[in-house]
Scaffold this motif. Sequence first.
Motif, PDB file in Angstrom:
ATOM      1  N   ALA A  76      -1.178   2.225   2.929  1.00 39.41           N
ATOM      2  CA  ALA A  76       0.013   1.468   2.572  1.00 39.41           C
ATOM      3  C   ALA A  76       0.540   0.683   3.769  1.00 39.41           C
ATOM      4  O   ALA A  76       0.953  -0.475   3.645  1.00 39.41           O
ATOM      5  N   GLY A  77       0.482   1.314   4.950  1.00 34.84           N
ATOM      6  CA  GLY A  77       0.953   0.623   6.151  1.00 34.84           C
ATOM      7  C   GLY A  77       0.107  -0.581   6.494  1.00 34.84           C
ATOM      8  O   GLY A  77       0.609  -1.562   7.060  1.00 34.84           O
ATOM      9  N   ALA A  78      -1.205  -0.525   6.148  1.00 36.90           N
ATOM     10  CA  ALA A  78      -2.098  -1.643   6.425  1.00 36.90           C
ATOM     11  C   ALA A  78      -2.033  -2.714   5.341  1.00 36.90           C
ATOM     12  O   ALA A  78      -2.672  -3.771   5.469  1.00 36.90           O
ATOM     13  N   GLY A  79      -1.280  -2.420   4.275  1.00 33.26           N
ATOM     14  CA  GLY A  79      -1.139  -3.395   3.193  1.00 33.26           C
ATOM     15  C   GLY A  79      -2.399  -3.565   2.371  1.00 33.26           C
ATOM     16  O   GLY A  79      -2.650  -4.653   1.829  1.00 33.26           O
ATOM     17  N   LEU A  80      -3.186  -2.491   2.255  1.00 32.06           N
ATOM     18  CA  LEU A  80      -4.445  -2.572   1.512  1.00 32.06           C
ATOM     19  C   LEU A  80      -4.331  -1.832   0.186  1.00 32.06           C
ATOM     20  O   LEU A  80      -3.686  -0.785   0.101  1.00 32.06           O
ATOM     21  N   SER A  81      -4.968  -2.357  -0.852  1.00 41.47           N
ATOM     22  CA  SER A  81      -5.117  -1.611  -2.100  1.00 41.47           C
ATOM     23  C   SER A  81      -6.265  -0.615  -1.942  1.00 41.47           C
ATOM     24  O   SER A  81      -7.048  -0.696  -0.985  1.00 41.47           O
ATOM     25  N   GLN A  82      -6.371   0.314  -2.888  1.00 36.66           N
ATOM     26  CA  GLN A  82      -7.503   1.249  -2.826  1.00 36.66           C
ATOM     27  C   GLN A  82      -8.830   0.494  -2.919  1.00 36.66           C
ATOM     28  O   GLN A  82      -9.793   0.832  -2.231  1.00 36.66           O
ATOM     29  N   GLU A  83      -8.860  -0.558  -3.758  1.00 33.21           N
ATOM     30  CA  GLU A  83     -10.094  -1.329  -3.908  1.00 33.21           C
ATOM     31  C   GLU A  83     -10.464  -2.022  -2.599  1.00 33.21           C
ATOM     32  O   GLU A  83     -11.642  -2.051  -2.198  1.00 33.21           O
ATOM     33  N   GLU A  84      -9.462  -2.592  -1.919  1.00 33.04           N
ATOM     34  CA  GLU A  84      -9.740  -3.298  -0.665  1.00 33.04           C
ATOM     35  C   GLU A  84     -10.209  -2.336   0.422  1.00 33.04           C
ATOM     36  O   GLU A  84     -11.133  -2.645   1.179  1.00 33.04           O
ATOM     37  N   LEU A  85      -9.589  -1.147   0.480  1.00 40.03           N
ATOM     38  CA  LEU A  85     -10.014  -0.165   1.476  1.00 40.03           C
ATOM     39  C   LEU A  85     -11.426   0.317   1.176  1.00 40.03           C
ATOM     40  O   LEU A  85     -12.262   0.454   2.079  1.00 40.03           O
ATOM     41  N   ALA A  86     -11.713   0.581  -0.106  1.00 42.53           N
ATOM     42  CA  ALA A  86     -13.042   1.053  -0.487  1.00 42.53           C
ATOM     43  C   ALA A  86     -14.105   0.029  -0.125  1.00 42.53           C
ATOM     44  O   ALA A  86     -15.161   0.365   0.417  1.00 42.53           O
ATOM     45  N   HIS A  87     -13.825  -1.241  -0.404  1.00 45.51           N
ATOM     46  CA  HIS A  87     -14.799  -2.292  -0.096  1.00 45.51           C
ATOM     47  C   HIS A  87     -15.027  -2.406   1.413  1.00 45.51           C
ATOM     48  O   HIS A  87     -16.164  -2.511   1.882  1.00 45.51           O
ATOM     49  N   ALA A  88     -13.938  -2.361   2.179  1.00 45.80           N
ATOM     50  CA  ALA A  88     -14.068  -2.512   3.631  1.00 45.80           C
ATOM     51  C   ALA A  88     -14.803  -1.336   4.256  1.00 45.80           C
ATOM     52  O   ALA A  88     -15.529  -1.489   5.238  1.00 45.80           O
ATOM     53  N   LEU A 127      -9.344   0.682   8.445  1.00 47.06           N
ATOM     54  CA  LEU A 127      -7.892   0.675   8.667  1.00 47.06           C
ATOM     55  C   LEU A 127      -7.529   0.134  10.051  1.00 47.06           C
ATOM     56  O   LEU A 127      -6.352   0.060  10.396  1.00 47.06           O
ATOM     57  N   LYS A 128      -8.578  -0.165  10.852  1.00 47.77           N
ATOM     58  CA  LYS A 128      -8.379  -0.691  12.215  1.00 47.77           C
ATOM     59  C   LYS A 128      -7.582   0.289  13.086  1.00 47.77           C
ATOM     60  O   LYS A 128      -6.676  -0.106  13.825  1.00 47.77           O
ATOM     61  N   LEU A 129      -7.928   1.589  12.997  1.00 46.50           N
ATOM     62  CA  LEU A 129      -7.249   2.597  13.819  1.00 46.50           C
ATOM     63  C   LEU A 129      -7.828   2.584  15.224  1.00 46.50           C
ATOM     64  O   LEU A 129      -9.023   2.311  15.426  1.00 46.50           O
ATOM     65  N   ASP A 130      -7.000   2.932  16.204  1.00 50.61           N
ATOM     66  CA  ASP A 130      -7.510   3.074  17.567  1.00 50.61           C
ATOM     67  C   ASP A 130      -8.158   4.448  17.708  1.00 50.61           C
ATOM     68  O   ASP A 130      -8.215   5.231  16.753  1.00 50.61           O
ATOM     69  N   ALA A 131      -8.639   4.763  18.900  1.00 52.00           N
ATOM     70  CA  ALA A 131      -9.369   6.019  19.106  1.00 52.00           C
ATOM     71  C   ALA A 131      -8.503   7.224  18.800  1.00 52.00           C
ATOM     72  O   ALA A 131      -8.943   8.193  18.154  1.00 52.00           O
ATOM     73  N   ALA A 132      -7.234   7.184  19.222  1.00 52.30           N
ATOM     74  CA  ALA A 132      -6.342   8.317  18.977  1.00 52.30           C
ATOM     75  C   ALA A 132      -6.090   8.492  17.491  1.00 52.30           C
ATOM     76  O   ALA A 132      -6.091   9.617  16.966  1.00 52.30           O
ATOM     77  N   GLY A 133      -5.871   7.382  16.789  1.00 44.08           N
ATOM     78  CA  GLY A 133      -5.637   7.464  15.350  1.00 44.08           C
ATOM     79  C   GLY A 133      -6.851   7.982  14.610  1.00 44.08           C
ATOM     80  O   GLY A 133      -6.729   8.742  13.641  1.00 44.08           O
TER      81      GLY A 133
END
Length: 807
Positions: A20-32, A63-69
Amino acid sequence: MSTGTSATGGFGERLHALRAGAGLSQEELAHAAGVSVRAVSDLERGRARGPQRRTVEALAAALKLDAAGTRELERAASLGRPRTRPRTRPIAEPATGPATGHAGSGTRPASGTGTASITMPVVPHALALPRALRDFTARGPALARLQTLAEDLDPAHPPVTVICGQPGLGKTTFAVHAAHTLAPHFPDGQFAVDLRGMDPRPTLARDALARLLRALGVADSAVPADTDDRCGLLRSVLHDRRVLLLLDNAADEEQVRPLLPAHGPSLTLVTSRHTLAGLEAVHRTELALLRREEAVELLTRIIGPERVQRESQAARDLADLCGRLPLAVRIAGQRLASRPGESIAKLVAQLAAHERRLDTLRAGSLQVRTAFDLSYRQLSPAARIVFRRASLAAGPDFSPETVALLADLPLRQAARCTQDLADAGLLQPHPTVDRYRFHDLLALFAGEQVAEEDEPAQVIAARDRADRWTLRRATAAALLFDAEHRQDATDPDPATAPADREGAHAWLEAERAQWLAALGRAQTAGRHREVVEAAEAMHWFSDRTLHWELWAQVFQWSVDSARALNSRRDEAVHLNYLAWAYNICLYDHTSALTTAEAALDVAREIDDRLQIGWALNYAAEALHRLGRCEESITRLHEAVDQLSHQSDAQSRLAELSTLNTLGRHLRQAGRTHEALITHQRSEAICSADVSSKSPDLSGLYLASARQHIGNDLAALHRWDEAETPLRFAVSRFETARMPAWCEPARLDLGRVLRRLGRHQEARETLTAAHEALTRMNHPRQTEAATELRELDKLSEDTGPVDPVRGR
């Protein structure tokens, strides 16, 4: 699998918040991330256990998380993963000797001697999955189907998927990758058994059962001796366990059936080079060749993007030379990876040499040839000879009849062998007709086997046997289009001969490469009378396939054979056929004029007025196309004069053809009234039924005359009168199944409809004509495109057109 959130709620809530914080739908996250939407949904709702580290890394990257995330997300996932734990289950253990009854319940021996409680750890075990490859590429749709099976499986019917295909497609690699990917769905364990189906002595089902039972925690002393009892015990043990079984390299159905669970939340993947068509109620995943971009992506993952980017075209060429076969691409890639200073182009040049390609496709112990040889050695002697002799067939595919001739086997036996070879992945069956083809690399391998196992004399005899039969069949099939000589058709096998023109056309089309090669070899071998007769038989059939460029080659061979026979009449006839082919099929009008003039010289020498008329006709057509219009009209008048004084039916047909051509040239020269009179003369001759032996042939000439009359009337802007004769022509050519004649007439009709203001009907007619003319590579396709553009301009000027206007 837990349906609550206690086990994975922390991970699911965290994933939802991050998405939700990344502004992605489930479909967009699944595809990425390269996972299914269902998997993302289950993870967020807590319905799935903690995902594997690879899945977490893919989600974190998306989700473009850094190493800590990423570490924090992985920590949350690890809490939801199942722990290795002992499981205690009562297993029947006989007091003495092997079990004598069915151990299906897994709770009590048949002798009633009581039970022994034993510990059955889920892990570790001896049948762990092999290592998954980090550079695995493609197969997304196939993997998604397996993901769906794992997510929606019905314990009452535990799914079984057979993964099959030709050698080198990466069946085991795919199955192992899929097993690792699906592992979170099966927390009670994943087990892989190599059934050694390609070995001389594949693993027995009873031995595979024993290995599986031990891996599942059954003590050696509790494993029954009888195969059926082992099968029953396996099904009992798996009854309520969520496990994944990978049965790799299966030999046949009998080996696999005892290993399949009957009930329970399990998934079984079976890989085999055979289709295992007799295995009941299974899903099938038939792997295909990689697409070119997928093959290049696999190469990129092996040798790195920098080298591929530097030689992008060479990388694409390499993929094609490997036949887009995963094993071949992998071998080529690993060879390049082991030689970082070697260019891709160098390997491409080496692979381009057909005779060295299989030698080049090796890297260490990996060899394409070895993979093929394993399957070849499993074949019966008859299937082996069919496989290697099929490489002698011409063209991209072949029929069982052809390989029966090449292998010198009865047709029924050869047909069974081709089916067996397709089941073994060594031949690719056509989806709609009974024809087969090789993968490029398998064709090279089959050719090697011919060179190694067949004597040169055997190869010559095989080709000669197939050529003679094929040429006789082709001659008989073509004669069905000759109204005056169709009764002369003598097929080598009347029981399987084409029964009518439609069947003959289909056979000649399908076997085009085969009979053309047979004709060429007959010419080279000096069987000149056979060549002339075959080409003569093809004469009327060639009119129905004007777009076949091969006619120039056919008639060049027949001219050469006629000269070798010193038959001046045959030489004149076939020179005329060759001039026709240059004009109509190749659009080489300079060669057509030279050839027609040579035919004219021979025809005048022997005073054959029919051939004189045809030679003048074909020369006129060439002159017209070369821009020498007045000369062409003069030649055509001379041809009509030669032919009109003859009384035979063949001369009347030649006169009709010449009049139609003359009228067309007159119209194009602006002498439209003369053209109309000329075509009406042709129509009158047709109406007199000049060829009583072939009323359908007269009907075609009548349709041709009326097509020209319609075009003459159109040129005079008598649009209403032009429609009827053009519709007659389209209908008659369509009924005769002559697209090379029908589609130009359809174009002419569409042009008239546009001028009549019936725009919607014109668009439909012109679109159909343009598509068909384009398929045939007919030069008039550009006219159809121009007419459609004119319609588009009219639509822009006047707005939408009433689709029923003018009807």
